[in-house]
Design a protein around this motif. Structure first.
Motif, PDB file in Angstrom:
ATOM      1  N   LYS A  79       0.938  -1.356   0.039  1.00 25.33           N
ATOM      2  CA  LYS A  79      -0.047  -0.013  -0.119  1.00 25.33           C
ATOM      3  C   LYS A  79       0.883   1.337   0.088  1.00 25.33           C
ATOM      4  O   LYS A  79       0.150   2.332  -0.110  1.00 25.33           O
ATOM      5  N   GLU A  80       2.129   1.085  -0.143  1.00 24.78           N
ATOM      6  CA  GLU A  80       3.043   2.411   0.202  1.00 24.78           C
ATOM      7  C   GLU A  80       3.558   2.944  -1.218  1.00 24.78           C
ATOM      8  O   GLU A  80       3.362   3.994  -1.666  1.00 24.78           O
ATOM      9  N   HIS A  81       4.386   2.099  -2.104  1.00 26.76           N
ATOM     10  CA  HIS A  81       4.731   2.473  -2.948  1.00 26.76           C
ATOM     11  C   HIS A  81       5.418   1.407  -4.094  1.00 26.76           C
ATOM     12  O   HIS A  81       5.418   0.252  -3.466  1.00 26.76           O
ATOM     13  N   ASN A  82       6.031   1.551  -5.073  1.00 22.95           N
ATOM     14  CA  ASN A  82       6.571   0.558  -6.160  1.00 22.95           C
ATOM     15  C   ASN A  82       8.004   0.296  -5.587  1.00 22.95           C
ATOM     16  O   ASN A  82       8.744   1.109  -4.940  1.00 22.95           O
ATOM     17  N   PHE A  83       8.418  -1.007  -5.816  1.00 28.43           N
ATOM     18  CA  PHE A  83       9.699  -1.406  -5.551  1.00 28.43           C
ATOM     19  C   PHE A  83      10.673  -1.292  -6.919  1.00 28.43           C
ATOM     20  O   PHE A  83       9.976  -1.849  -7.822  1.00 28.43           O
ATOM     21  N   LYS A  84      11.881  -1.101  -6.782  1.00 28.97           N
ATOM     22  CA  LYS A  84      12.774  -1.065  -8.024  1.00 28.97           C
ATOM     23  C   LYS A  84      13.614  -2.438  -7.989  1.00 28.97           C
ATOM     24  O   LYS A  84      14.012  -2.465  -9.182  1.00 28.97           O
TER      25      LYS A  84
ATOM     26  N   THR B  46      -9.212   1.290  -1.702  1.00 32.29           N
ATOM     27  CA  THR B  46      -7.885   1.108  -1.257  1.00 32.29           C
ATOM     28  C   THR B  46      -6.945   1.217  -2.386  1.00 32.29           C
ATOM     29  O   THR B  46      -7.166   0.326  -3.228  1.00 32.29           O
ATOM     30  N   GLN B  47      -5.937   2.025  -2.264  1.00 35.36           N
ATOM     31  CA  GLN B  47      -4.942   2.019  -3.332  1.00 35.36           C
ATOM     32  C   GLN B  47      -3.872   1.136  -2.978  1.00 35.36           C
ATOM     33  O   GLN B  47      -3.428   1.031  -1.711  1.00 35.36           O
ATOM     34  N   TYR B  48      -3.415   0.249  -3.952  1.00 34.79           N
ATOM     35  CA  TYR B  48      -2.399  -0.867  -3.869  1.00 34.79           C
ATOM     36  C   TYR B  48      -1.406  -0.668  -5.157  1.00 34.79           C
ATOM     37  O   TYR B  48      -1.855   0.059  -6.269  1.00 34.79           O
ATOM     38  N   TYR B  49      -0.128  -0.859  -4.885  1.00 34.83           N
ATOM     39  CA  TYR B  49       1.097  -0.797  -5.730  1.00 34.83           C
ATOM     40  C   TYR B  49       1.464  -2.267  -5.906  1.00 34.83           C
ATOM     41  O   TYR B  49       1.545  -3.157  -5.140  1.00 34.83           O
TER      42      TYR B  49
ATOM     43  N   GLY C  15       6.433  -1.342 -12.481  1.00 32.49           N
ATOM     44  CA  GLY C  15       5.117  -1.367 -11.641  1.00 32.49           C
ATOM     45  C   GLY C  15       3.934  -0.546 -12.034  1.00 32.49           C
ATOM     46  O   GLY C  15       4.320   0.465 -12.677  1.00 32.49           O
ATOM     47  N   THR C  16       2.856  -0.856 -11.435  1.00 29.42           N
ATOM     48  CA  THR C  16       1.908   0.068 -11.556  1.00 29.42           C
ATOM     49  C   THR C  16       1.027   0.217 -10.157  1.00 29.42           C
ATOM     50  O   THR C  16       1.478  -0.335  -9.166  1.00 29.42           O
ATOM     51  N   PHE C  17      -0.120   0.869 -10.151  1.00 24.67           N
ATOM     52  CA  PHE C  17      -0.905   1.034  -9.055  1.00 24.67           C
ATOM     53  C   PHE C  17      -2.121   1.263  -9.348  1.00 24.67           C
ATOM     54  O   PHE C  17      -2.631   1.518 -10.609  1.00 24.67           O
TER      55      PHE C  17
END
Length: 577
Positions: free
Chosen positions: A220-225, A316-319, A337-339
């Motif tokens: 739920k926080e951010h995309n991972f590289k 709810t927003q998901y990444y 990645g996307t969200f």
């Protein structure tokens, strides 16, 4: 070609020289490479990088590490890749040319690495590449000169994990799965609790035949590289134990969290010390941290490139990140990645409750219903009656937003809620996972008002007496209460195949006598007992056929006409008498 690899930290120096027989072609001695990476004496906890292998490392904040390797032959391909895991990194690659006699055309004897390092200390060398950030970054050269290569790596934000890959044969190694021409992850379907993702397959698996699987990471926080960044976040609570609170001791087992296993002698000493301390004073208890549930999910799905994630929360927003993983080398490459935000729950229509009036409520399987009760006059208490006709339901009651009650309800239940002037009550009912739910609900502020539903004993089973069973009749008994209730008995002939499972499906306590045929009615009678221990009544049901099965039902009817059905009883008359 000779490759010399070493590592040095700021506080100490670790030196390792690896010599390979000189070759003109830029290829790796595979036998020596396999021997090197399997030799734990060489590589265990030393951070030495074998040629063509990815290793993991750890940095303390503001404490740089330096990696060295020597390329002794000109025109050698070179690839170095650094993958940050926890925090942005700063790294710098420099080249210090070697003296002429140290090249591959010289004596063939490798110059000691200590002497080569001293040359680097005396000279800054030529800077080849610098980078600062948290992206996976590489230095690639198709033709590198001979010399001593030094890479300095630093984390300024916090202690951090990282990975390093170095190779003099990058074309033949191809360690990381290749991304397709369109590396984006697409959202193809979106629901309230599900999201479907799709992406193009990696050529490494489809064309080159490498063993590749895909791993999907949701948070739920951010995309991972990078995959190691996601795994580092997931393992943060598992790998490191929380700091103990002041005044609390470690038990011998706590050191296992840090990777130390106490010896048996140490454990005996700790036990004796603890025993002596306990005799003089109360020994403090060891601190055991509570595990924290991670919000990150990682799911590896094989070689499929379409996947549906379920059990998400509405609105709810998901990444979402997808990683192609080479299962043979455990190296990975990140897609773009996307969200997405899941859809909102359908707006629930709130049912208004009137004071003292019964409301019928129907809830779909796993669904919810909201009821609102706003008393007109001031009140001291609110009496809430809930009759769950089928399976148990979850009940929540809030007064002006404050949670007053939350529990599962089965059968008929009565709750007393403390009142408040001008208060509004919101009642939420959540249905069963097994199937749809039917309820009757009543809220009242009237003190001393009679209960709309009949009072029931805790045990609502009907007992049949086998010894009193005949070819044309059966005798049954059931429990009553101290309150005078009306009880009506009904019978229905059923097939031989009728069983307990079908009986349970038909067990709707809210279906009253009015839903039955007149021909099925046996009798109605009033009954109560001042002594609850003696509140038992019996009845003989006659006029039955020999060798037939019957379903018997008893309804308790309240003063307002609302009824509650006891648990149905399946009986069978004797075939021969």
């Amino acid at each position: 070609m000779r490759l010399v690899i070493g590592w040095s930290g700021v506080g100490g120096l670790l030196v390792l020289a690896l010599a390979v027989v000189g070759q003109k072609l830029p290829t790796r001695d595979e036998g020596l490479f396999q021997m090197q990476i399997r030799d734990k004496a060489l590589f265990h906890d030393s951070s030495v990088i074998p040629d063509g292998a990815e290793i993991s490392g750890y940095l303390f904040r503001d404490t740089p590490k330096r990696y060295y390797f020597v390329v002794e032959e000109d025109n050698t391909p070179l690839s170095v890749t650094v993958t940050p895991c926890d925090a942005p990194l700063e790294w710098r690659l420099t080249l210090q040319e070697l003296p002429e006699d140290a090249s591959g055309e010289g004596s063939g004897e490798p110059e000691p690495l200590e002497q080569q390092k001293q040359q680097v200390t005396a000279s800054e060398g030529t800077e080849l590449f610098t980078y600062k950030g948290n992206d996976v970054e590489s230095f690639v050269s198709t033709s590198s000169p001979s010399g001593l290569y030094q890479m300095e790596i630093l984390s300024t934000e916090k202690d951090s994990n990282f990975k390093i890959y170095a190779s003099t044969t990058p074309e033949s190694d191809q360690p990381y799965p290749e991304l397709p021409y369109d590396p984006r992850v697409d959202v193809t379907a979106l629901g309230r609790t599900t999201v479907t993702l799709a992406w193009k397959p990696t050529p490494t698996g489809s064309l080159m035949g490498q063993p590749v699987q895909y791993c999907v990471v949701i948070n739920k926080e951010h995309n991972f590289k990078s995959l190691c960044a996601a795994e580092a976040k997931m393992g943060m609570d598992d790998i490191f134990m929380a700091a103990p609170k002041p005044g609390r001791d470690f038990s011998p087992f706590d050191f296992a969290h840090f990777g130390f296993v106490p010896s048996e002698n140490d454990f005996i000493k700790d036990r004796s010390l603890a025993t002596n301390r306990a005799m003089g004073s109360k020994m403090s208890r060891p601190y055991i941290p509570k595990p924290r549930v991670s919000d990150i999910r990682k799911i590896c799905i094989g070689n499929k490139n379409i996947f549906t994630i379920s059990d998400l929360k509405p609105d709810t927003q998901y990444y979402f990140d997808v990683f192609a993983v080479n299962t043979a080398t455990n190296t990975s490459t990140a897609y773009v990645g996307t969200f997405a935000r899941t859809k909102q729950e359908a707006e629930q229509k709130t049912v208004e409750l009137k004071d003292g009036k019964v409301v019928d409520v129907f809830i779909k399987r796993k669904g919810s219903k909201f009821l609102r009760f706003a008393p007109v006059s001031s009140h001291q208490r609110v009496t809430l009656y809930v009759h769950a006709c089928l399976d148990a339901v979850q009940l929540q009651v809030r007064r002006d937003g404050k949670l007053l009650l939350s529990q599962n309800v089965e059968g008929v239940r009565q709750f007393q809620l403390r009142g408040k002037a001008k208060a509004k009550y919101l009642i939420r009912l959540r249905g069963s996972r097994k199937g749809a739910s039917t309820l009757k609900v009543l809220a009242s502020t009237r003190q001393g008002a009679k209960q709309p539903f009949p009072s029931l004993p805790e045990d609502t089973r009907i007992k049949a007496f086998d010894k009193l069973r005949t070819c044309t009749s059966v005798t049954v008994a059931w429990l009553g209460t101290q309150e005078r209730n009306k009880y009506c008995v009904y019978r229905r002939q059923v097939d031989e195949s009728y069983g307990e499972e079908q009986r349970r499906r038909e067990q709707n306590q809210c279906a009253g006598p009015q839903s039955r045929r007149k021909s099925e009615k046996v009798l109605c009678k009033y009954f109560h007992s001042a002594n609850p221990q003696k509140a038992v009544t019996t009845e003989t049901v006659g006029g039955l056929e020999p060798g037939k099965s019957y379903l018997l039902d008893v309804y308790a009817v309240g003063h307002s006409g609302h009824s509650v059905k006891y648990q149905s009883k399946l009986v069978k008359t004797r075939k021969y008498c």
